[in-house]
Design an enzyme around this catalytic site. Structure first.
Site, mmCIF file in Angstrom:
data_model
loop_
_atom_site.group_PDB
_atom_site.id
_atom_site.type_symbol
_atom_site.label_atom_id
_atom_site.label_comp_id
_atom_site.label_asym_id
_atom_site.label_seq_id
_atom_site.Cartn_x
_atom_site.Cartn_y
_atom_site.Cartn_z
ATOM 1 N N GLU A 232 -3.280 -2.587 -1.504
ATOM 2 C CA GLU A 232 -3.756 -2.446 -0.119
ATOM 3 C C GLU A 232 -4.373 -3.726 0.416
ATOM 4 O O GLU A 232 -5.072 -4.444 -0.310
ATOM 5 C CB GLU A 232 -4.834 -1.365 -0.037
ATOM 6 C CG GLU A 232 -4.357 0.038 -0.262
ATOM 7 C CD GLU A 232 -5.451 1.036 0.037
ATOM 8 O OE1 GLU A 232 -6.064 0.947 1.120
ATOM 9 O OE2 GLU A 232 -5.695 1.904 -0.818
ATOM 10 N N HIS B 127 -0.615 -0.269 -7.951
ATOM 11 C CA HIS B 127 0.584 -0.188 -7.116
ATOM 12 C C HIS B 127 0.480 0.816 -5.964
ATOM 13 O O HIS B 127 1.486 1.072 -5.294
ATOM 14 C CB HIS B 127 1.824 0.169 -7.954
ATOM 15 C CG HIS B 127 1.976 -0.671 -9.186
ATOM 16 N ND1 HIS B 127 2.154 -2.037 -9.128
ATOM 17 C CD2 HIS B 127 1.952 -0.332 -10.509
ATOM 18 C CE1 HIS B 127 2.251 -2.504 -10.362
ATOM 19 N NE2 HIS B 127 2.134 -1.499 -11.210
ATOM 20 N N SER C 124 -9.264 6.262 5.004
ATOM 21 C CA SER C 124 -8.949 5.228 5.987
ATOM 22 C C SER C 124 -10.072 5.157 7.023
ATOM 23 O O SER C 124 -11.217 4.951 6.656
ATOM 24 C CB SER C 124 -7.577 5.509 6.607
ATOM 25 O OG SER C 124 -7.152 4.446 7.412
#
Length: 309
Positions: free
Chosen positions: A244, A271, A149
């Site tokens: 995402e 997924h 992230s």
């Protein structure tokens, strides 16, 4: 590899949405919520932790019994958490799983968090941690960077800063669901995946950037590595989930690096969501992703003139 059933995936997604719907009343509460959520997940046993201070920061060497104490190759890991949360404790299990898969020690460290410390504090601390490894006698070709992230953003930003300063670059880097554009938030998957991403959104990405910069809008190019000159970087591995909102940014980063003549492998997990590897204790996709990351680390660390096998 074993895969989760769609029923399991949807159940986990619903749990993540419910957690995300609870808005913390303060920064401290947000940090406590993240710590509690990650602490509730199954953890590896026999994790070996050696506390250290790296460039003045609290840090830990994390390893497993299968990692030799004399192993010269290391991983420098930059945790995520929207620049606001994250610690050695929250990311210790992920570091242990990476150590187990790669056979290398992993250094996790606590860079300064926002909003107490604004941009470019975290960027500076990540550079300092890398330089600390060099000062400790670990050569650049024995280091692989990693992050998830915003930690993925910090890893690629660190590479660009090192290159621009003509400092030695690490052997490689792996990025898990990295933010690559904290300026524009205009990639198509912000719309295309809005309904299926249980964690991310255009609004949450904008808030993440605002927390770090202290501004509603910034125009500093350091916050948008996907649009930087990407020549001369070491090999990169990028793992991202198909559901995402950051998928498009990750695809664009890999494409731009390849166009610039570099090596960037992109793996899209069906997924999955942002940093699903943190849930490897309950998601077999996380286990497999970390296994592949371990192979990548082994392949790119040169030990005594030979590739690790």
């Amino acid at each position: 590899m074993q895969r989760s059933t769609m029923e399991h995936i949807e159940g986990v997604k619903q749990f993540l949405r419910q957690m995300g719907s609870v808005q913390p009343a303060s920064v401290e509460e947000a940090r406590e919520q993240q710590a509690a959520a990650l602490a509730s997940l199954p953890r590896l046993k026999e994790t070996i932790v050696q506390p250290v201070h790296a460039a003045g920061m609290r840090a830990e060497w994390v390893s497993m019994p299968n990692v030799s104490a004399d192993e010269p190759g290391v991983v420098l890991y930059m945790h995520g958490g929207a620049f606001m949360t994250g610690s050695c404790e929250t990311h210790r299990d992920l570091a242990a799983r990476i150590a187990q898969a790669s056979g290398k020690r992993v250094l996790i460290f606590e860079y300064r968090l926002a909003p107490e410390h604004l941009f470019p504090a975290a960027n500076e601390d990540c550079l300092a941690a890398y330089r600390w490894l060099l000062q400790e006698g670990i050569t650049s070709e024995h280091i692989v960077l990693g992050g998830e992230s915003v930690g993925g953003y910090l890893a690629i930003a660190t590479l660009l800063s090192l290159r621009d300063a003509n400092e030695p670059l690490p052997a490689a880097a792996f990025l898990l669901s990295p933010h690559t554009d904290l300026l524009h938030f205009d990639n198509a998957t912000y719309e295309l995946n809005a309904a299926v991403d249980p964690l991310g959104s255009r609004e949450s990405s904008r808030l993440c950037a605002a927390i770090y910069t202290g501004m509603e809008r910034s125009n500093d190019p350091q916050l948008c590595p996907v649009e930087a000159d990407l020549q001369g970087l070491p090999p990169l591995l990028v793992h991202v989930g198909s559901d995402e909102v950051l998928l498009g940014e990750c695809q664009q980063l890999a494409h731009n690096i390849q166009t610039a003549g570099g090596a960037a492998e992109l793996v899209v997990w069906d997924h999955m969501w942002c940093a699903f590897q943190l849930m490897a204790g309950v998601m077999p996709e996380g286990v497999e992703s970390i296994r592949q990351i371990g192979e990548f680390i082994q392949h790119h660390l040169h030990i005594e003139g030979e590739r690790s096998l």
